[in-house]
Every structure is written in C-alpha cells, then in structure tokens.
Design an enzyme around this catalytic site. Structure first.
Site, PDB file in Angstrom:
ATOM      1  N   LYS A   1      43.009  36.959  -7.406  1.00 33.25           N
ATOM      2  CA  LYS A   1      41.664  37.032  -6.822  1.00 33.25           C
ATOM      3  C   LYS A   1      40.904  35.805  -7.308  1.00 33.25           C
ATOM      4  CE  LYS A   1      37.830  39.152  -8.108  1.00 33.25           C
ATOM      5  NZ  LYS A   1      36.963  37.971  -7.857  1.00 33.25           N
TER       6      LYS A   1
ATOM      7  N   GLU B   1      40.661  36.064 -21.420  1.00 30.71           N
ATOM      8  CA  GLU B   1      40.030  34.845 -21.948  1.00 30.71           C
ATOM      9  C   GLU B   1      38.558  34.956 -21.626  1.00 30.71           C
ATOM     10  OE1 GLU B   1      41.538  33.026 -23.851  1.00 30.71           O
ATOM     11  OE2 GLU B   1      43.647  33.266 -23.361  1.00 30.71           O
TER      12      GLU B   1
ATOM     13  N   CYS C   1      33.836  27.596 -21.274  1.00 30.08           N
ATOM     14  CA  CYS C   1      33.654  28.617 -22.311  1.00 30.08           C
ATOM     15  C   CYS C   1      33.886  28.025 -23.703  1.00 30.08           C
ATOM     16  CB  CYS C   1      34.554  29.814 -22.048  1.00 30.08           C
ATOM     17  SG  CYS C   1      36.263  29.365 -21.898  1.00 30.08           S
TER      18      CYS C   1
ATOM     19  N   GLU D   1      25.704  32.568 -24.246  1.00 38.49           N
ATOM     20  CA  GLU D   1      26.518  31.439 -23.801  1.00 38.49           C
ATOM     21  C   GLU D   1      25.673  30.651 -22.798  1.00 38.49           C
ATOM     22  OE1 GLU D   1      30.194  32.696 -21.996  1.00 38.49           O
ATOM     23  OE2 GLU D   1      31.189  30.853 -22.596  1.00 38.49           O
TER      24      GLU D   1
HETATM   25  C1  SIN Z   1      37.210  27.699 -19.705  1.00 36.56           C
HETATM   26  O1  SIN Z   1      36.071  27.280 -19.764  1.00 36.56           O
HETATM   27  O2  SIN Z   1      37.426  28.870 -19.344  1.00 36.56           O
HETATM   28  C2  SIN Z   1      38.416  26.868 -20.016  1.00 36.56           C
HETATM   29  C3  SIN Z   1      38.147  25.618 -20.687  1.00 36.56           C
HETATM   30  C4  SIN Z   1      39.391  24.809 -20.923  1.00 36.56           C
HETATM   31  O3  SIN Z   1      40.502  25.145 -20.507  1.00 36.56           O
HETATM   32  O4  SIN Z   1      39.262  23.812 -21.576  1.00 36.56           O
END
Ligand code: SIN
Length: 475
Positions: free
Chosen positions: A172, A248, A282, A379
């Site tokens: 998805k 993640e 992230c 965040e």
């Molecule tokens: C992400 O922001 O989910 C991944 C970042 C990355 O792979 O460096």
C-alpha cells in the site's frame, strides 16, 4: 506510465472505480489521477501474492538473486525518469530524488547478494543423543505500508529482502506519492518478477484496506514505515492475527556538539542531519544540544549555512530544500515554532512559513530553546532547528534520552573514546559519530523504544522476513 492497481500481474481499475488525484506539493498542480483500491482489491492482491509465493519460495536462491539484481540495474537505467516522478509527486530537489533512486535500487543489489547467504546451523545436543538443525524459511505473504517522504526507498528497503527470502508482497503506497511505486512495480515485472508476487494497491480508505489485508489467511507479516501513532494502530490490528511485524516509526534525534568538536565539521554534519531530503526524514536532527563554550560559534556558523538554503520546487535551479507535503504540515511546524518562541526561544533565522505559493517553510534556527519546549518532544518534519545549550556530559545524555523515541542520535567530538562512550549510553538504534548521514543498505536501520521493532538492511534485514525452523533429529 501505469496509473492503475497492479494485482496478479494485471493493471486494473479498483473494484469501485474510485480514483485519487496526485498533486505536486511545490505548486499545488495536479500531476496524475490513479486508481484507488478497496478492501476487495486488497483481498485479491493477498490471494495473488499467496499463489505466486508458493512457486517463488521453491526457486533457487541464485535465481531470486538474479531477478533482484536485474531490478537494481533496471532502476538505475531509469534513474532520471523515476527521480522526475519523485520530484513531481513529492517535491524534493532533483539531486535528492536521484540520490533516493540510487539508495532505493541499492536495496535490490544488496539483497540479491544476501539471498544466497541465508545461513542455518547444525549442532549436537548437549546430551550427545540428538542433532539440532536450524534453518530459515520464508514467512509467506507480507503486507508493506510505506510513507510519502521516500516514495521509492521505503518500498525497496522492505520489498527487496522480502523477495530475496522467498516471500510475496502486497504494497500500500501512500496516496500522496503512488506514481513512483507503480513505476517501480512495472520495472520489476520487466526484470522477471513473476506475476502476482508483487502487488501494488493504492487505498481508497486505508483503514478498511488494512483490515482486509491483515485478515487474509495468507498474510503472515506486516512491515510498516511511518509515524509512531499509526504504527501503534497497525500493531494492535496485527496482533489480532499474531502477525510478525517490522515497524520503522518516528524519531526525535538529538544532535550533540561537545566543546572539543571540530565546529565547521559539526555544522556541515548538522546541515545534512537536519536538511537531508528537505528535513522530512525520521532520522532528522530534531534537538541540537550545543556545549555552552561553543554555542555562539556553532550558532553563528549554522545560521550562516541555513541562510544559504534555497527553497523551491524540485526542478527549480539551485534549489536545496523542497516543500513540506501539505498545508497541515505547515500548520504543525508553525505551531511548534510559535510555542517555542512563546516559551522564551529567540528566532535567529526564519521563523515562519515562506511567503510564496506551495507548502514552504523558511529555514529556521531557534536559540535559547527550553529543553522542555513542545518542539523538543514532537517530530518536527520541517526545516527548523532548535538549539539548547548544556555544560555537563551526564546531563546532556539524560536530556538526549528523555524521550519515548530512540531511532537516531548524532554526536560530535574530536575525542573518539569520549564519542564512543557517549554513543553507547544513548538509547538509540543508530548513532552518527561525527557523521550527519548514516543510512546505508549494508547497515541495520531501526530504532529502540517507541521508534520501532526490527531492523531493515544489513544481514539482519533479510532474517526479519524469515521464520526460524528447528528440526530435531538423530542420524
Ligand atoms: C525515513 O525517514 O523513514 C528513512 C530515512 C532514511 O532511510 O535515511
């Protein structure tokens, strides 16, 4: 290019004929309309993946490796074209988009090499009477749910090891950036991925789509990248069928600059850690802790570097930072900055949404931020850097760890022993020690605490997509 659902090797409309418009966040222009799938389409995709996976699991690892290697080379042959799609639907600068395609493709190459190295073991039981054989088998059908910040790489980071280990997949992609996912699926079919093994179903209603996919009897695993809030919901739902999960999730990375750091190098690293992929990662540095002895020097050089950031659409000349994904993101970042300022922070640069069309926020540096400010707990996902000063090493470690997140941390010091000692005390799945970027398909990506479960990439990544089987025997 294809804009329909990809189920069982066929391009088709969704069962209700619904569609979703895709917009360029830099201009607001509509760039495409794609088919949107329902719960029924998710079920059809799981069924197709199940049928195809039974055969795929029987193929030789070398055969799987060669198909994945072709996926890598086809993606690289089409690097510019895929990068262009990423720019259109996600807005990041073209250089970042090209970098993302290379990063994404590398997961195919890395996992083609891992496919032939799924090791087991044989040992003698302590009694001497029996043999213990341990080996790894594919889990079955994997449901993959990905975010919009890396439209290509977040898919391949999951899909490549899933296929390498002998699984089938139902993807998805996010409604904001489905075009890249559809094009990658098209190239994978060209590379020899069997019909039905990989399915891409954009969701009309993500919740009912996910419920149907989780409830399908063949689904054995969910792999998700996105916010911790959504991850919690998907985990709870996956628990109904006791599915294997890899999550993640969000981050809140501290970036610690000690008084003995090489300040120009720390500023360079800070720019990468904060601004990589338009500050929408992230892993982005979210809280800057700078030793009081070097706080002014760091702030001055960092503000100078941030003031050189050029915002604009991904194809505009000289652009180094694209838009935020939508107006809601602008409102969230504005709220965090305003509340930090109300709490005593000083705006050293920027401080508000950019005065231009599209969802742009001005590169912003805040100094004198309180360690308890809301911006240090959320965040940010935008080009805003809050600076906090510290004087004591134990205290900064405590502040850095004072969060439910534990994905990424950065440490700058010229004393390697000190850097390693501090890194080991940080509750974080990944640490950049004098490095502003750590992502690498050959390294284990993932978080501690509420930043996630499991690891992607490295040799660990492929085992997440396997079940361990123990055979007790004697000869
Ligand atoms: C992400 O922001 O989910 C991944 C970042 C990355 O792979 O460096």
């Amino acid at each position: 290019m294809q804009t329909q659902l990809f189920i069982g090797g066929q391009w088709q409309a969704g069962s209700t004929g619904a569609t979703i418009d895709v917009h360029n966040p830099a201009t607001g222009e509509q760039v495409a309309t794609v088919a949107a799938g329902t719960a029924d389409d998710a079920v059809a995709a799981c069924q197709a993946a199940h049928e195809a996976q039974k055969q795929w699991a029987k193929t030789a690892p070398r055969e799987r490796a060669e198909v994945l290697r072709r996926c890598w080379s086809l993606m690289m042959e089409h690097q510019d074209e895929i990068a262009d799609l990423i720019v259109q639907e996600q807005g990041k600068p073209i250089a970042d988009a090209r970098g993302e395609v290379a990063y994404a493709a590398e997961f195919f190459r890395w996992n083609s090499e891992e496919a032939v190295r799924i090791h087991g073991s044989i040992s003698t039981a302590p009694s001497g009477a029996n043999r213990i054989i341990v080996h790894h088998v594919p889990v079955g059908v994997v449901v993959i749910v990905t975010p919009w910040n890396f439209p290509a790489a977040m898919i391949t980071r999951k899909l490549a090891p899933a296929l390498a280990a002998g699984n089938g997949a139902v993807i998805k992609p996010p409604a904001e950036t489905p075009l890249t996912a559809l094009r990658v699926a098209e190239l994978m079919a060209q590379a020899g991925v069997p019909d039905g093994l990989v399915n891409v179903v954009v969701a009309e209603d993500p919740a009912s789509w996910f419920d149907a996919a989780v409830d399908h009897p063949s689904t054995r695993m969910v792999s998700f990248t996105g916010s911790t809030a959504t991850g919690r919901v998907l985990l709870k739902r996956s628990a109904d069928r006791v599915l294997k999960t890899v999550m993640e999730l969000g981050g809140n990375a501290p970036f610690i600059v000690f008084e003995d750091a090489d300040i120009p190098a720390a500023v360079e690293g800070a720019m990468v850690a904060k601004m990589r992929h338009s500050a929408e990662t992230c892993t982005a540095a979210n809280r800057f802790f700078v030793h009081a002895d070097v706080a002014d020097e760091f702030a001055e050089q960092f503000v100078a570097a941030m003031s050189k950031v050029v915002i604009g659409g991904g194809h505009d000349d000289g652009v180094t930072c694209g838009p935020l994904i939508d107006q809601k993101a602008i409102e969230k970042v504005t709220g965090l900055v305003d509340s930090a300022v109300a709490g005593g922070a000083t705006v050293a640069l920027g401080g508000q949404a950019a005065d231009r069309p599209g969802h742009f926020f001005a590169p912003t540096v805040l100094t004198g931020v309180s360690p308890d400010a809301e911006i240090t707990r959320s965040e940010i996902f935008g080009p805003v850097a809050p600076l906090i000063t510290f004087t004591d090493t134990d205290a900064v470690i405590e502040m850095a760890n004072d969060t439910e997140m534990g994905l990424m941390a950065y440490v700058y010091t010229q004393d390697l022993a000190r850097g390693l000692a501090v890194s080991e005390q940080l509750e974080s799945g990944m640490v950049g020690l004098n490095r502003g970027a750590v992502s690498d398909p050959a390294a284990p990506f993932g978080g501690m605490k509420q930043s996630g479960l499991g690891r992607e990439g490295a040799s660990e990544g492929i085992y997440e997509f396997c079940e361990t089987q123990y055979i007790a025997t004697n000869f």
